[in-house]
Design an enzyme around this catalytic site. Structure first.
Site, PDB file in Angstrom:
ATOM      1  N   GLU A 172     109.634 -45.604  63.223  1.00  0.00           N
ATOM      2  CA  GLU A 172     110.703 -45.479  64.221  1.00  0.00           C
ATOM      3  C   GLU A 172     111.602 -46.714  64.230  1.00  0.00           C
ATOM      4  O   GLU A 172     112.834 -46.594  64.314  1.00  0.00           O
ATOM      5  CB  GLU A 172     110.108 -45.253  65.622  1.00  0.00           C
ATOM      6  CG  GLU A 172     111.193 -45.013  66.674  1.00  0.00           C
ATOM      7  CD  GLU A 172     110.638 -44.496  67.987  1.00  0.00           C
ATOM      8  OE1 GLU A 172     109.411 -44.594  68.212  1.00  0.00           O
ATOM      9  OE2 GLU A 172     111.446 -43.979  68.800  1.00  0.00           O
ATOM     10  N   LYS A 183     105.545 -45.063  77.111  1.00  0.00           N
ATOM     11  CA  LYS A 183     104.190 -44.519  76.943  1.00  0.00           C
ATOM     12  C   LYS A 183     103.143 -45.607  77.186  1.00  0.00           C
ATOM     13  O   LYS A 183     101.979 -45.304  77.444  1.00  0.00           O
ATOM     14  CB  LYS A 183     104.008 -43.911  75.551  1.00  0.00           C
ATOM     15  CG  LYS A 183     104.761 -42.597  75.359  1.00  0.00           C
ATOM     16  CD  LYS A 183     104.425 -41.936  74.035  1.00  0.00           C
ATOM     17  CE  LYS A 183     105.180 -40.621  73.850  1.00  0.00           C
ATOM     18  NZ  LYS A 183     106.562 -40.810  73.364  1.00  0.00           N
ATOM     19  N   CYS A 219     104.534 -33.039  70.100  1.00  0.00           N
ATOM     20  CA  CYS A 219     105.037 -34.136  70.929  1.00  0.00           C
ATOM     21  C   CYS A 219     106.543 -34.057  71.185  1.00  0.00           C
ATOM     22  O   CYS A 219     107.091 -34.879  71.914  1.00  0.00           O
ATOM     23  CB  CYS A 219     104.718 -35.467  70.271  1.00  0.00           C
ATOM     24  SG  CYS A 219     103.019 -35.564  69.739  1.00  0.00           S
ATOM     25  N   HIS A 249     100.737 -40.817  76.638  1.00  0.00           N
ATOM     26  CA  HIS A 249     101.465 -39.824  75.854  1.00  0.00           C
ATOM     27  C   HIS A 249     101.228 -38.440  76.460  1.00  0.00           C
ATOM     28  O   HIS A 249     100.142 -37.883  76.348  1.00  0.00           O
ATOM     29  CB  HIS A 249     100.981 -39.876  74.405  1.00  0.00           C
ATOM     30  CG  HIS A 249     101.872 -39.146  73.436  1.00  0.00           C
ATOM     31  ND1 HIS A 249     102.843 -38.257  73.850  1.00  0.00           N
ATOM     32  CD2 HIS A 249     101.955 -39.194  72.082  1.00  0.00           C
ATOM     33  CE1 HIS A 249     103.471 -37.782  72.780  1.00  0.00           C
ATOM     34  NE2 HIS A 249     102.958 -38.341  71.698  1.00  0.00           N
ATOM     35  N   PHE A 259     104.058 -34.558  65.482  1.00  0.00           N
ATOM     36  CA  PHE A 259     103.218 -34.184  64.339  1.00  0.00           C
ATOM     37  C   PHE A 259     103.833 -32.953  63.687  1.00  0.00           C
ATOM     38  O   PHE A 259     104.363 -32.071  64.359  1.00  0.00           O
ATOM     39  CB  PHE A 259     101.812 -33.814  64.826  1.00  0.00           C
ATOM     40  CG  PHE A 259     100.857 -34.983  64.893  1.00  0.00           C
ATOM     41  CD1 PHE A 259     101.218 -36.249  64.466  1.00  0.00           C
ATOM     42  CD2 PHE A 259      99.574 -34.794  65.381  1.00  0.00           C
ATOM     43  CE1 PHE A 259     100.323 -37.314  64.528  1.00  0.00           C
ATOM     44  CE2 PHE A 259      98.670 -35.850  65.448  1.00  0.00           C
ATOM     45  CZ  PHE A 259      99.040 -37.103  65.020  1.00  0.00           C
ATOM     46  N   HIS A 287     110.107 -43.156  70.951  1.00  0.00           N
ATOM     47  CA  HIS A 287     108.897 -42.321  70.955  1.00  0.00           C
ATOM     48  C   HIS A 287     107.701 -43.261  71.131  1.00  0.00           C
ATOM     49  O   HIS A 287     106.798 -42.962  71.903  1.00  0.00           O
ATOM     50  CB  HIS A 287     108.824 -41.519  69.648  1.00  0.00           C
ATOM     51  CG  HIS A 287     107.698 -40.553  69.597  1.00  0.00           C
ATOM     52  ND1 HIS A 287     107.497 -39.597  70.560  1.00  0.00           N
ATOM     53  CD2 HIS A 287     106.680 -40.395  68.710  1.00  0.00           C
ATOM     54  CE1 HIS A 287     106.405 -38.892  70.261  1.00  0.00           C
ATOM     55  NE2 HIS A 287     105.899 -39.360  69.146  1.00  0.00           N
TER      56      HIS A 287
END
Lengths: 408, 82
Positions: free
Chosen positions: A312, A333, A169, A338, A397, A301
């Site tokens: 976050e 998003k 990502c 995403h 990830f 994010h």
């Protein structure tokens, strides 16, 4: 940083539409590209499933193919076509199509999490499912993660440093940093940077379901009832250019890239870490001189997964402390889904237009506050902002974190 | 499913990435630069569209597109129910 880096072109394609401006206007107006899609895997797959996703409309994908010479698009996976589309728009805006500087003083760095997933699944269905001995000769070139940058190089005649980055990502965030590095080290005057992704395929979606990352209904960043991310597809590209080079040719300066922070959690393959995320944000804010800024737009994010958003929000708190409430946090998003490898670039394209217009787009689908996510979310509708700077976060990830700093 | 000559020529133009107007019966494979990979891509497309499997090894030595079209049409149309 010795050379200043201007942004002279933007391009985007997603479920929100084709065009950087179209994407910005949709995000600003609170329009979402998330709808229920049915994923059918062919004769050997289990029963089809219906899941929320934010996909570039099929008609648009065909229109994109038609726009480019068949020499390139005839043999491309969808992820590469989407990247090519965004690159074309960005280069046109920058006035660089057919420009002599493209030939040897330009580099290309695009990020993709996975590459040609659609091709992979179709080819493997033939091989494993239909037991066909023959594999299509386009399989390898369409699957390779670098297929996208090669397509852009061929289409626009770019002979400088060209490669793909892959960090799930965070792929396009790393691509932007690497592209800036080409300019800072004198290897190029211009860098075509960004990323794209098209992995909303039946097999891939089953994998994302297995990891329990997908939302049941929609993407609700930072809302207490959030339950996962929504897969998107699309691409976004920025043209980075040496500031003097851009000024000398009279290019319009759309913004400036100020720096970045990059860390690795070295912790867990799917769970985030506070130190990793906050470290990246702190480095970026420090590089751009934003630690004491009055107002910084933060493009989170914000995937809508329980773990990411909590981590976050804590990371933003850890960096900005009591100044946290000053900084408006957006999570787009919730509109475009995403895009995995393409997400950071699309968020950058939207954040730059937010700075330019003085409006922060709203976080969509938000239902209730989460006491573990206390940041200054922009809710309801677009809000006026004074910020001249933005941070764009990408936390992948595997614990690979990037925060990018931009100025209007 | 039956095929027509014009459909086969369309398919050759698409898979070998050649301007359609250059794809005529008289043109030779060599003149048009049709490679072995182009041929395989084309055979895949034929299989997808018409459900007929033609192996590259089954194809006779051919010089012009006309010869190739005639061969492919015969294979497709003999397989299709009349």
């Amino acid at each position: 940083m010795s050379r200043r880096i201007a942004i002279t072109g933007l391009g985007a394609v997603s479920a929100l539409g084709i065009g950087a401006r179209v994407n910005w206007e949709a995000a600003r107006d609170g329009r979402s590209g998330i709808v229920a899609h049915r994923f059918e895997g062919g004769p050997h797959a289990p029963e089809p499933v219906t899941l929320p996703a934010a996909l570039t409309p099929e008609g648009h994908a065909q229109a994109l193919e038609d726009r480019f010479s068949r020499k390139v698009s005839g043999g491309l996976d969808r992820f590469a076509v989407l990247g090519l589309c965004a690159a074309h728009e960005a280069l046109e805006q920058a006035g660089l199509v057919d420009h002599p500087a493209l030939s040897h003083r330009t580099g290309i760095v695009l990020g993709h999490g996975q590459g040609g997933q659609e091709t992979l699944e179709r080819s493997y269905e033939r091989f494993f499912g239909l037991k066909s001995q023959r594999m299509h000769p386009g399989t390898v070139p369409k699957i390779m993660v670098s297929g996208g940058v090669s397509a852009v190089a061929m289409q626009f005649g770019v002979h400088g440093p060209t490669f793909a980055t892959s960090s799930a990502c965070a792929s396009s965030a790393h691509a932007i940093v690497q592209g800036a590095g080409l300019i800072q080290t004198g290897l190029a005057d211009i860098a075509i940077v960004g990323g794209s992704e098209a992995i909303a395929t039946p097999g891939s979606m089953a994998g994302w379901q297995a990891i329990q990352a997908l939302a049941t209904e929609t993407c609700r960043p930072f809302s207490r009832d959030r339950d996962g991310m929504v897969m998107g597809d699309g691409g976004a590209v920025l043209i980075l250019e040496d500031m003097d080079h851009a000024r000398a040719r009279g290019a319009e300066i759309l913004g400036e890239y100020l720096g970045a922070g990059m860390t690795s959690d070295a912790f867990h393959i799917t769970q985030p870490s506070l130190d990793g995320a906050s470290g990246a944000i702190r480095q970026a804010a420090t590089a751009a001189g934003l630690l004491e800024a009055d107002e910084v737009l933060i493009s989170a994010h914000g995937t809508g997964t329980p773990l990411n958003d909590r981590n976050e929000a804590a990371a933003i708190q850890a960096v900005f402390g009591e100044r946290t409430p000053r900084h408006p946090v957006i999570a787009t998003k919730s509109a475009h889904g995403h895009l995995i490898g393409g997400s950071a670039a699309l968020q950058a394209v939207i954040a730059l237009q937010a700075l330019k217009t003085g409006l922060a787009p709203p976080v969509l689908n938000y239902n209730e506050p989460d006491p573990e996510c206390v940041v200054a979310l922009v809710l309801g509708e677009a809000r006026s902002i004074q910020a001249r700077h933005a941070l764009v976060n990408a936390f992948a990830f595997g614990g690979l974190n990037v925060s990018l700093a931009f100025a209007a | 499913m039956k095929a027509t000559e014009s459909e086969i020529l369309d398919l050759i133009a698409k898979e070998a990435i050649i301007d359609r107007e250059k794809v005529t019966r008289d043109a030779t494979l060599e003149d048009l630069g049709i490679s072995s990979l182009d041929l395989i891509s084309m055979l895949f497309e034929l299989e997808e569209t018409y459900g007929v499997v033609v192996e590259e090894a089954d194809m006779p030595q051919m010089t012009t597109l006309g010869e190739m079209v005639d061969f492919l049409l015969s294979r497709i149309n003999e397989a299709a129910p009349s």
